[in-house]
Scaffold this active site. Structure first.
Site, PDB file in Angstrom:
ATOM      1  N   HIS A  41       0.861  -1.178   0.000  1.00  0.00           N
ATOM      2  CA  HIS A  41       0.000   0.000   0.000  1.00  0.00           C
ATOM      3  C   HIS A  41       0.906   1.240   0.000  1.00  0.00           C
ATOM      4  O   HIS A  41       1.994   1.204   0.568  1.00  0.00           O
ATOM      5  CB  HIS A  41      -0.831  -0.048   1.282  1.00  0.00           C
ATOM      6  CG  HIS A  41      -1.934   0.969   1.379  1.00  0.00           C
ATOM      7  ND1 HIS A  41      -1.702   2.283   1.703  1.00  0.00           N
ATOM      8  CD2 HIS A  41      -3.270   0.847   1.209  1.00  0.00           C
ATOM      9  CE1 HIS A  41      -2.870   2.925   1.736  1.00  0.00           C
ATOM     10  NE2 HIS A  41      -3.831   2.084   1.430  1.00  0.00           N
ATOM     11  N   ASP A  90       2.795  -4.576   8.153  1.00  0.00           N
ATOM     12  CA  ASP A  90       1.589  -3.769   7.983  1.00  0.00           C
ATOM     13  C   ASP A  90       0.414  -4.739   8.079  1.00  0.00           C
ATOM     14  O   ASP A  90       0.140  -5.488   7.156  1.00  0.00           O
ATOM     15  CB  ASP A  90       1.661  -3.078   6.621  1.00  0.00           C
ATOM     16  CG  ASP A  90       0.338  -2.446   6.205  1.00  0.00           C
ATOM     17  OD1 ASP A  90      -0.662  -2.599   6.935  1.00  0.00           O
ATOM     18  OD2 ASP A  90       0.307  -1.813   5.133  1.00  0.00           O
ATOM     19  N   GLN A 110      -4.839  -5.224   6.995  1.00  0.00           N
ATOM     20  CA  GLN A 110      -5.868  -6.126   6.470  1.00  0.00           C
ATOM     21  C   GLN A 110      -5.923  -7.465   7.198  1.00  0.00           C
ATOM     22  O   GLN A 110      -6.850  -8.237   6.975  1.00  0.00           O
ATOM     23  CB  GLN A 110      -5.623  -6.400   4.980  1.00  0.00           C
ATOM     24  CG  GLN A 110      -5.726  -5.184   4.099  1.00  0.00           C
ATOM     25  CD  GLN A 110      -7.126  -4.583   4.071  1.00  0.00           C
ATOM     26  OE1 GLN A 110      -8.121  -5.257   4.339  1.00  0.00           O
ATOM     27  NE2 GLN A 110      -7.207  -3.309   3.760  1.00  0.00           N
ATOM     28  N   LYS A 139     -10.536  -0.633  10.373  1.00  0.00           N
ATOM     29  CA  LYS A 139     -10.687  -1.833   9.543  1.00  0.00           C
ATOM     30  C   LYS A 139     -11.015  -3.047  10.405  1.00  0.00           C
ATOM     31  O   LYS A 139     -11.127  -4.172   9.920  1.00  0.00           O
ATOM     32  CB  LYS A 139      -9.418  -2.074   8.735  1.00  0.00           C
ATOM     33  CG  LYS A 139      -9.139  -0.963   7.709  1.00  0.00           C
ATOM     34  CD  LYS A 139      -7.933  -1.277   6.862  1.00  0.00           C
ATOM     35  CE  LYS A 139      -7.363  -0.053   6.193  1.00  0.00           C
ATOM     36  NZ  LYS A 139      -7.973   0.228   4.901  1.00  0.00           N
ATOM     37  N   CYS A 155      -4.673   2.397  -3.879  1.00  0.00           N
ATOM     38  CA  CYS A 155      -3.422   2.855  -3.264  1.00  0.00           C
ATOM     39  C   CYS A 155      -2.271   1.868  -3.421  1.00  0.00           C
ATOM     40  O   CYS A 155      -1.420   1.743  -2.535  1.00  0.00           O
ATOM     41  CB  CYS A 155      -3.611   3.191  -1.780  1.00  0.00           C
ATOM     42  SG  CYS A 155      -4.792   4.484  -1.486  1.00  0.00           S
TER      43      CYS A 155
HETATM   44  C1  PLP Z   1      -2.518  -2.874   3.594  1.00  0.00           C
HETATM   45  C2  PLP Z   1      -2.830  -1.488   4.048  1.00  0.00           C
HETATM   46  N1  PLP Z   1      -1.865  -0.737   4.599  1.00  0.00           N
HETATM   47  C3  PLP Z   1      -2.105   0.499   5.049  1.00  0.00           C
HETATM   48  C4  PLP Z   1      -3.338   1.080   4.963  1.00  0.00           C
HETATM   49  C5  PLP Z   1      -3.534   2.468   5.465  1.00  0.00           C
HETATM   50  O1  PLP Z   1      -4.403   2.478   6.550  1.00  0.00           O
HETATM   51  P1  PLP Z   1      -4.918   3.850   7.168  1.00  0.00           P
HETATM   52  O2  PLP Z   1      -5.438   4.656   6.019  1.00  0.00           O
HETATM   53  O3  PLP Z   1      -5.984   3.446   8.120  1.00  0.00           O
HETATM   54  O4  PLP Z   1      -3.766   4.511   7.829  1.00  0.00           O
HETATM   55  C6  PLP Z   1      -4.372   0.347   4.384  1.00  0.00           C
HETATM   56  C7  PLP Z   1      -5.716   0.960   4.248  1.00  0.00           C
HETATM   57  O5  PLP Z   1      -6.239   1.181   3.173  1.00  0.00           O
HETATM   58  C8  PLP Z   1      -4.121  -0.960   3.917  1.00  0.00           C
HETATM   59  O6  PLP Z   1      -5.086  -1.689   3.363  1.00  0.00           O
END
Ligand code: PLP
Lengths: 141, 405
Positions: B122, B199, B202, B225, B363
């Site tokens: 991401h 990270d 998910q 999430k 993203c």
């Molecule tokens: C794999 C992953 N990493 C990071 C993020 C970023 O999360 P946040 O926008 O809650 O900081 C997301 C959310 O879309 C994600 O799916």
């Protein structure tokens, strides 16, 4: 035909549709029918980058003092919406383009496509059309 | 078996109609909906115990502090961290990753050092490292993937070397749903002395996570999430790393004493929690964790697998559908395109029928460059989704394709 009467015309056209499918079918057809922008004008300079669908817009001031717009998009619904907006502003005077309020999108129940979350480039395209209107009327003055 | 209908009834937002159709919410990888208990907890906080925490000497401040710290303990147990001091509250996954980049990263990464990411990341697990690499003259390297959306695991042996200081990867891909073999990666990284940040944005809704057993150095996730509120995230870090890291944001809460000559910093976890946090949100995260813990993981995973399998099978029956990400181990995410139709067109026509999906690049632009498409339509599932909803989604999709053809 003035910008305002063209808007009225579109609102009337859409008033016959009784459900979303007819409305979108029409928009999709408009998208398919929109004359494609000449490749020479499909440049990065003319690209209005929405987050998801891309829109190209080319504007040209012709001898009559009016502005001609051509446009394109990689998404067909966006292209249909773009066709409607182009129809309204095409071949109008710069000052009118800059000053006339665009209300038909809302009136035909498609205002969600103007929201920045939609990110289909339509809102930015309308802004860009207005800027062309302003720029060309300033040149003229 | 999971009683999905009982679970659904806990989510008020799911009871509504969109464009005259029952809402089918399949954008859970972007954010999940909130159970009534989470919503009511936020309400109750402001009605009954609102006070700033860790500083007041009064009744409400004491209660709020206690509730806030209870969530820290729940989060510790949820991740099986050794101590509550290893749980830092942030504003989200993005914030957690930036915290590590700006503290541990700036302290430990130098010119020529390598930071290893994967093709599946991401943007929030790419950009903070690029910013750091640019500042320090470090090098970003990328784990390549196979066409099915799994890492080329064999590449790890050459990609991880003595210059590798950090490996930062997601546990589950938000764009494809791939569940990555992070256990293998962590062992390989540690063998050469590299640290590992996971990270987990998910993964925490999809499977039990045990940071102790994983032995990862950092683990990040977002409350929103995990059926919790937006604006709250978690950074888990091993104590010895967190202790050695300099603070990042300066302000109240994070200090022991301040004078114009010298400020001494507070202890963990407060050292990294400058300013007034999202108190109601953190407390409500505790309720979201309670909700998740009230379900059986094996039932949740089985249910989501069933949703995924059903959606995948029905999608493949449709002419022109191409699914991106066909790993053997996937979470509840299916990313696809239909013939040459633009994802935005499909998404718009699904929305008209009450079906909420995500369209675009999710993203993860580098991933779509790899596949050579600008983006996809993505349906992602949560515990409250039903097989009937998958069928409604497929029916709506067929109608969309019909309109576009
Ligand atoms: C794999 C992953 N990493 C990071 C993020 C970023 O999360 P946040 O926008 O809650 O900081 C997301 C959310 O879309 C994600 O799916």
């Amino acid at each position: 035909m003035s910008i305002e009467s063209k808007q009225q015309e579109i609102i009337e056209e859409f008033s016959v549709f009784s459900d979303w499918m007819q409305k979108y079918e029409y928009i999709i057809d408009l998208g398919k029918d929109l004359p494609v922008i000449e490749n020479d004008y499909k440049t990065d300079d003319n690209l209005i980058k929405g987050c998801q669908s891309r829109v190209w817009l080319h504007a040209q001031l012709i001898e009559t003092g009016r502005v001609q717009f051509t446009a394109d998009s990689d998404a067909i619904i966006t292209k249909g919406l773009v066709a409607l907006v182009v129809r309204v502003f095409d071949n109008e005077l710069p000052a009118d383009i800059a000053s006339t309020d665009l209300h038909f999108v809302k009136a035909i129940g498609l205002s969600e496509h103007l929201s920045p979350t939609r990110s289909n480039g339509l809102a930015s395209m309308i802004k860009q059309i207005k800027i062309y209107g302003l720029a060309f009327s300033a040149n003229h003055a | 078996m999971l009683d999905v209908h009982a679970i659904r009834s806990l989510f008020p937002i799911l009871q509504q109609q969109v464009h005259g159709r029952p809402l089918v919410y399949l954008d859970n990888a972007a954010t999940t909906q909130k159970p009534i208990a989470v919503i009511e907890r936020i309400d109750a906080y402001y009605r009954t115990t609102n006070a700033n925490i860790h500083r007041g000497a009064h009744h409400l401040a004491n209660i709020s502090t206690e509730h806030f710290e209870q969530t820290r303990e729940k989060t510790r147990a949820f991740l099986n961290a050794r101590e509550t001091a290893e749980i830092i509250f942030t504003s989200g996954t993005t914030d957690s990753i930036n915290l590590v980049a700006q503290t541990w990263g700036r302290q430990n990464i130098g010119a020529g050092d390598e930071i290893l990411l994967s093709m599946l990341e991401h943007h929030s697990n790419i950009v903070p490292w690029q910013m750091l690499a640019e500042e320090k003259g470090a090098v970003i390297r990328v784990i390549p993937i196979h066409d099915n959306g799994t890492w080329q695991v064999e590449s790890l042996d050459t990609l991880i070397n003595e210059r590798t200081k950090l490996v930062a990867v997601n546990h589950v891909s938000n764009a494809l749903g791939t569940i990555n073999p992070i256990e293998t990666l962590i062992a390989k990284a540690h063998a050469t002395g590299a640290k590992v940040l996971i990270d987990g944005a998910q993964s925490v809704t999809h499977m039990p996570v045990d940071v102790h057993a994983l032995d990862c150095d950092f683990y990040c996730f977002s409350a929103h999430k995990l059926y919790g509120p937006t604006g709250v995230g978690v950074l888990y870090g091993k104590r010895e790393l967190l202790d050695a890291m300099p603070p990042w944001r300066g302000g109240g809460e994070m200090i022991k004493s301040v004078s114009f000559e010298k400020t001494t910093y507070n202890e963990l976890p407060h050292k990294f929690e400058a300013g007034t946090p999202h108190i109601a949100g953190v407390i409500a995260l505790g309720i979201a964790i309670d909700f998740v813990q009230s379900l059986s993981w094996s039932e949740v995973t089985a249910h989501k697998q069933q949703l995924l399998d059903h959606a995948t099978a029905l999608l493949l029956e449709i002419d022109g559908v191409r699914i991106f990400g066909t790993a053997p181990h996937k979470a509840g995410v299916v990313s696809f395109n239909v013939a040459s139709h633009h994802p935005f067109d499909i998404g718009t026509l699904l929305d008209q029928q009450g079906v909420a999906v995500r369209t675009g690049h999710h993203c993860t632009e580098p991933l779509w460059n790899f596949y050579g498409v600008p983006g996809t339509v993505r349906a992602s599932f949560a515990v409250y989704n039903t097989l009937e909803e998958i069928e409604s989604f497929i029916t709506a999709l067929k109608k969309a394709i019909h309109l576009l053809s």
